[in-house]
Design a protein around this motif. Structure first.
Motif, PDB file in Angstrom:
ATOM      1  N   GLU A 176      30.163 -30.087  35.506  1.00  0.00           N
ATOM      2  CA  GLU A 176      29.691 -29.432  34.149  1.00  0.00           C
ATOM      3  C   GLU A 176      29.297 -27.843  34.250  1.00  0.00           C
ATOM      4  N   HIS A 177      29.955 -27.173  33.352  1.00  0.00           N
ATOM      5  CA  HIS A 177      29.455 -25.677  33.408  1.00  0.00           C
ATOM      6  C   HIS A 177      28.458 -25.664  32.146  1.00  0.00           C
ATOM      7  N   ALA A 178      26.966 -25.385  32.859  1.00  0.00           N
ATOM      8  CA  ALA A 178      26.113 -25.639  31.799  1.00  0.00           C
ATOM      9  C   ALA A 178      26.031 -24.538  30.598  1.00  0.00           C
ATOM     10  N   LEU A 179      25.348 -25.143  29.634  1.00  0.00           N
ATOM     11  CA  LEU A 179      25.432 -24.474  28.130  1.00  0.00           C
ATOM     12  C   LEU A 179      24.660 -23.227  28.449  1.00  0.00           C
ATOM     13  N   GLU A 180      23.678 -23.151  29.379  1.00  0.00           N
ATOM     14  CA  GLU A 180      22.851 -21.940  29.384  1.00  0.00           C
ATOM     15  C   GLU A 180      23.783 -20.737  29.810  1.00  0.00           C
ATOM     16  N   PHE A 181      25.069 -20.985  30.629  1.00  0.00           N
ATOM     17  CA  PHE A 181      26.040 -20.097  31.293  1.00  0.00           C
ATOM     18  C   PHE A 181      27.262 -20.029  30.154  1.00  0.00           C
TER      19      PHE A 181
ATOM     20  N   LYS B 186      34.004 -12.610  25.508  1.00  0.00           N
ATOM     21  CA  LYS B 186      32.723 -13.153  26.079  1.00  0.00           C
ATOM     22  C   LYS B 186      31.603 -13.077  25.243  1.00  0.00           C
ATOM     23  N   ASN B 187      30.836 -14.329  25.033  1.00  0.00           N
ATOM     24  CA  ASN B 187      29.668 -14.346  24.063  1.00  0.00           C
ATOM     25  C   ASN B 187      28.549 -13.751  24.907  1.00  0.00           C
ATOM     26  N   ALA B 188      27.278 -13.841  24.037  1.00  0.00           N
ATOM     27  CA  ALA B 188      26.236 -12.903  24.619  1.00  0.00           C
ATOM     28  C   ALA B 188      25.802 -13.733  25.902  1.00  0.00           C
ATOM     29  N   ALA B 189      25.744 -14.951  26.119  1.00  0.00           N
ATOM     30  CA  ALA B 189      25.157 -15.534  27.201  1.00  0.00           C
ATOM     31  C   ALA B 189      26.185 -15.321  28.448  1.00  0.00           C
ATOM     32  N   GLU B 190      27.483 -15.502  28.261  1.00  0.00           N
ATOM     33  CA  GLU B 190      28.334 -15.019  29.431  1.00  0.00           C
ATOM     34  C   GLU B 190      28.216 -13.326  29.645  1.00  0.00           C
ATOM     35  N   ILE B 191      28.008 -12.472  28.740  1.00  0.00           N
ATOM     36  CA  ILE B 191      27.878 -11.020  29.098  1.00  0.00           C
ATOM     37  C   ILE B 191      26.575 -10.926  29.906  1.00  0.00           C
ATOM     38  N   ASP B 192      25.568 -11.705  29.176  1.00  0.00           N
ATOM     39  CA  ASP B 192      24.073 -11.452  29.937  1.00  0.00           C
ATOM     40  C   ASP B 192      24.249 -11.979  31.272  1.00  0.00           C
ATOM     41  N   GLY B 193      24.795 -13.192  31.439  1.00  0.00           N
ATOM     42  CA  GLY B 193      24.758 -13.721  32.884  1.00  0.00           C
ATOM     43  C   GLY B 193      25.645 -12.894  33.809  1.00  0.00           C
ATOM     44  N   THR B 194      26.733 -12.112  33.339  1.00  0.00           N
ATOM     45  CA  THR B 194      27.634 -11.524  34.091  1.00  0.00           C
ATOM     46  C   THR B 194      27.006 -10.182  34.630  1.00  0.00           C
TER      47      THR B 194
ATOM     48  N   ASP C  76      37.058  -4.131  49.079  1.00  0.00           N
ATOM     49  CA  ASP C  76      37.272  -4.774  47.737  1.00  0.00           C
ATOM     50  C   ASP C  76      36.953  -6.148  47.604  1.00  0.00           C
ATOM     51  N   SER C  77      35.908  -6.581  47.295  1.00  0.00           N
ATOM     52  CA  SER C  77      35.202  -7.928  47.297  1.00  0.00           C
ATOM     53  C   SER C  77      34.511  -8.392  46.003  1.00  0.00           C
ATOM     54  N   GLY C  78      34.142  -9.758  45.997  1.00  0.00           N
ATOM     55  CA  GLY C  78      33.306 -10.177  45.077  1.00  0.00           C
ATOM     56  C   GLY C  78      32.995 -11.614  44.986  1.00  0.00           C
ATOM     57  N   GLY C  79      32.300 -12.126  44.115  1.00  0.00           N
ATOM     58  CA  GLY C  79      31.592 -13.377  44.371  1.00  0.00           C
ATOM     59  C   GLY C  79      31.718 -14.187  43.101  1.00  0.00           C
ATOM     60  N   GLN C  80      31.993 -15.639  43.355  1.00  0.00           N
ATOM     61  CA  GLN C  80      31.780 -16.506  42.161  1.00  0.00           C
ATOM     62  C   GLN C  80      30.240 -17.079  42.217  1.00  0.00           C
ATOM     63  N   TYR C  81      29.661 -17.062  41.030  1.00  0.00           N
ATOM     64  CA  TYR C  81      28.361 -17.212  40.821  1.00  0.00           C
ATOM     65  C   TYR C  81      28.054 -18.279  39.740  1.00  0.00           C
ATOM     66  N   LEU C  82      27.305 -18.804  39.602  1.00  0.00           N
ATOM     67  CA  LEU C  82      27.200 -19.667  38.440  1.00  0.00           C
ATOM     68  C   LEU C  82      27.114 -19.073  37.064  1.00  0.00           C
ATOM     69  N   ASP C  83      26.607 -17.976  37.186  1.00  0.00           N
ATOM     70  CA  ASP C  83      26.329 -17.263  35.852  1.00  0.00           C
ATOM     71  C   ASP C  83      27.010 -15.872  35.735  1.00  0.00           C
ATOM     72  N   GLY C  84      28.479 -15.840  36.711  1.00  0.00           N
ATOM     73  CA  GLY C  84      29.542 -14.794  36.531  1.00  0.00           C
ATOM     74  C   GLY C  84      30.133 -14.499  37.681  1.00  0.00           C
ATOM     75  N   THR C  85      31.222 -13.732  37.501  1.00  0.00           N
ATOM     76  CA  THR C  85      32.163 -13.311  38.496  1.00  0.00           C
ATOM     77  C   THR C  85      32.196 -11.992  38.766  1.00  0.00           C
ATOM     78  N   THR C  86      32.019 -11.563  39.955  1.00  0.00           N
ATOM     79  CA  THR C  86      31.936  -9.954  40.465  1.00  0.00           C
ATOM     80  C   THR C  86      33.484  -9.564  41.007  1.00  0.00           C
ATOM     81  N   ASP C  87      33.657  -8.235  40.947  1.00  0.00           N
ATOM     82  CA  ASP C  87      34.672  -7.723  41.722  1.00  0.00           C
ATOM     83  C   ASP C  87      34.477  -6.303  41.764  1.00  0.00           C
TER      84      ASP C  87
END
Length: 596
Positions: free
Chosen positions: A167-172, A305-313, A397-408
């Motif tokens: 499950e992808h939590a609602l908070e994210f 993206k909604n506010a939760a997704e932007i805030d998490g990212t 060039d790198s990045g991470g997959q985090y529960l609250d967002g993706t980086t690049d």
């Protein structure tokens, strides 16, 4: 290091594998066979089982295909991979610059008397085959549906992935999947569609607020689903993968085995919305006149993206930025020649692991020094691992997959004293990145309308780069996300909430590469005091906070506005990232962000 997932052919394996494929082609009466880098779900990323192009040819780029004929085998690659392909494929394969040379034109040149070319109908979209057949009309060349011939000769082909779904939590997520299904179903009803077929793994995962592990570096699950105009969903996925999310999915989502999809589509009545660019040819043919080619209904809602997704990212970029700064401080303390590319990759991935929210890296880390930096999507191997020598640049060039967002993020770093020509090119790349970061533009413009802003400084010097200026990025989803892009081919208007990369570059084959990349999110632009508001405008909010190597900047080339932007950006980096660092890295950051 994170586990690497590599399926490829060594150069010496290419000829016998090609010979074996041609033997099967001859037995089947085929003059050609197409081998794309694709799977049945038509996403950009594929599981090891579906790395047929890499297994056959050795080419590991994220886009391309091979057209195998009896006398020639063309590997079609775009501008990002024209250096890489030379190092990866044996001379029995012929690199073909694509899309400069189209497949249809190439086939007509190679098969002037016609012929039969086979293709796997699961691995090509309806749009691809329709366009190809239009191009070949009157040529005498027949495109024939066939089973996959590569699968016949690939004896140790990996099994289909069976990663567990979570499950992808609602908070994210910021919105329940009940609400997502309801609003997309309402749009189906308004358009007169009875259902929508969703094939893309990231769309399916976004819709149902789930994440998977079927694709390396991308938290998605393989499956198909049918969204009905009632808001209910038929999900076609191996049930063993769904043990942990049955309660989360609820009664409105009915699970079926994957092989039940064909029968379910045959039982549908009314128009079924599909995306011509991504629906497998076999499924579009099955739907026939029922197919409504109106695009993936999840694509735009997912991109906004909604506010939760932007805030998490935004939050994850601060933690991720701290890891990258720790790496840069450590790298700067090592004498030239003491490290190799793999040392940098291992160190950075270790620093990211300190964050408990990290699930994986978001793609194979690119750490290319010297000539390797000119290979845009370079991946270091035991054979290519190179020392970081004085006077070179390294593209990281790198990045991470985090529960609250993706980086690049990409930074180009000087090793020792950089050459003057590299500094001049770097400064032009920086000017392009700053120009896009500062841009305000009218609502309704697409990536194709504004991406040139990031190229102008290079163009003025007769320089350019062969990749888009930016790609969409998911929220703990695929690091490359459509439909929005900063590219000449993108017709999709940029809207508030869309996250994109801003990554101009310059590459001199055999010498060095340069790329600077931040992630940015589109937002409504604040009204400027005293300005006559002629129309609504958008601008960017920067999400990435990591210093840009001042040693590579020719300060006299910058305008006052560009210098002020850079100094302001570096001040913000120091403010946001400094408190998160070790004392040594904090000292390094203070110097790295000093005003220019």
């Amino acid at each position: 290091m994170f586990q690497s997932f590599e399926v490829t052919a060594r150069p010496e394996q290419g000829p016998p594998r090609l010979k074996a494929l041609r033997g099967v082609m001859q037995a089947e009466g085929l003059d050609g066979f197409l081998v794309p880098r694709a799977d049945a779900h038509q996403g950009e990323y594929v599981a090891p089982r579906d790395e047929r192009l890499a297994w056959l040819t050795g080419f590991t780029g994220s886009a391309g295909f091979c057209a195998v004929l009896t006398e020639v085998a063309g590997v079609f690659i775009d501008g990002r991979y024209r250096t890489q392909v030379k190092a990866q494929v044996a001379d029995v394969y012929t690199p073909v610059p694509w899309p400069d040379v189209t497949l249809g034109a190439w086939l007509q040149e190679q098969l002037p008397d016609g012929g039969v070319v086979g293709f796997d109908p699961w691995l090509h979209s309806a749009g691809q085959i329709a366009a190809l057949r239009d191009t070949l009309e009157g040529s005498g060349i027949e495109m024939r549906v066939h089973d996959n011939l590569v699968d016949r000769i690939w004896e140790d082909q990996p099994q289909p992935p069976l990663g567990m779904v979570k499950e992808h939590a609602l908070e994210f997520a910021g919105e329940t999947h009940d609400d997502k299904r309801a609003r997309l179903a309402e749009a189906l009803r308004e358009d007169g569609h009875a259902a929508a077929l969703i094939t893309l793994p990231d769309s399916l995962c976004w819709l149902l607020n789930i994440r998977g592990s079927d694709i390396p570096r991308n938290p998605v699950a393989h499956g198909f689903c049918i969204l009905h105009d009632s808001g209910t969903v038929d999900l076609f996925m191996t049930e063993d993968k769904l043990i942990e999310v049955r309660d989360h999915l609820g009664e409105a989502v009915t699970v079926h085995p994957p092989d039940a999809l064909i029968a379910a589509l045959g039982a549908l009545r009314g128009k079924v919305r599909v995306d011509r660019a991504t629906v497998p040819y076999v499924l579009a043919e099955l739907l026939g006149e029922q197919a409504a080619f109106d695009g993936d209904p999840c694509a735009l809602p997912k991109a906004r993206k909604n506010a939760a997704e932007i805030d998490g990212t935004a939050a994850v970029h601060l933690r991720d930025g701290a890891a990258v700064v720790e790496l840069l401080a450590w790298l700067d303390a090592q004498p030239p020649g003491s490290l190799c590319e793999t040392d940098v990759v291992t160190k950075l991935e270790g620093l990211r692991r300190n964050d408990n929210a990290l699930q994986d890296i978001s793609f194979e880390t690119i750490a290319g020094t010297g000539p390797n930096g000119a290979i845009m999507h370079y991946r270091v191997t035991e054979e290519t691992d190179s020392p970081l020598e004085d006077g070179q640049l390294i593209v990281l060039d790198s990045g991470g997959q985090y529960l609250d967002g993706t980086t690049d993020i990409t930074r180009t770093i000087a090793i020792g004293a950089p050459p003057a020509e590299a500094c001049a090119a770097f400064t032009r790349v920086l000017q392009g990145m700053i120009a896009m970061s500062r841009l305000r533009w009218p609502v309704g413009l697409a990536g194709r309308d504004i991406e040139a802003v990031g190229r102008v400084p290079l163009w003025l010097a007769g320089q350019d780069f062969d990749h888009g200026l930016g790609h969409g990025v998911g929220a703990y989803l695929s690091v490359h996300e459509g439909p929005q892009r900063l590219a000449r081919t993108s017709h999709v208007p940029i809207e508030p909430g869309m996250i994109l990369s801003n990554e101009p570059g310059y590459y001199r084959e055999g010498a060095f590469g340069i790329r600077i990349e931040n992630l940015i999110v589109a937002q409504e632009a604040a009204h400027k005091p005293g300005a006559d508001a002629h129309r609504k405008m958008l601008d960017w909010r920067t999400l990435t906070f990591v210093p840009i190597d001042r040693r590579l900047i020719v300060a006299d080339m910058l305008t006052k506005v560009e210098r002020d932007w850079l100094n302001s950006y570096h001040a913000e980096v120091a403010e946001k990232i400094g408190p998160r660092l070790s004392s040594g890295a904090k000292t390094w950051l203070d110097a790295a962000t000093a005003p220019l």
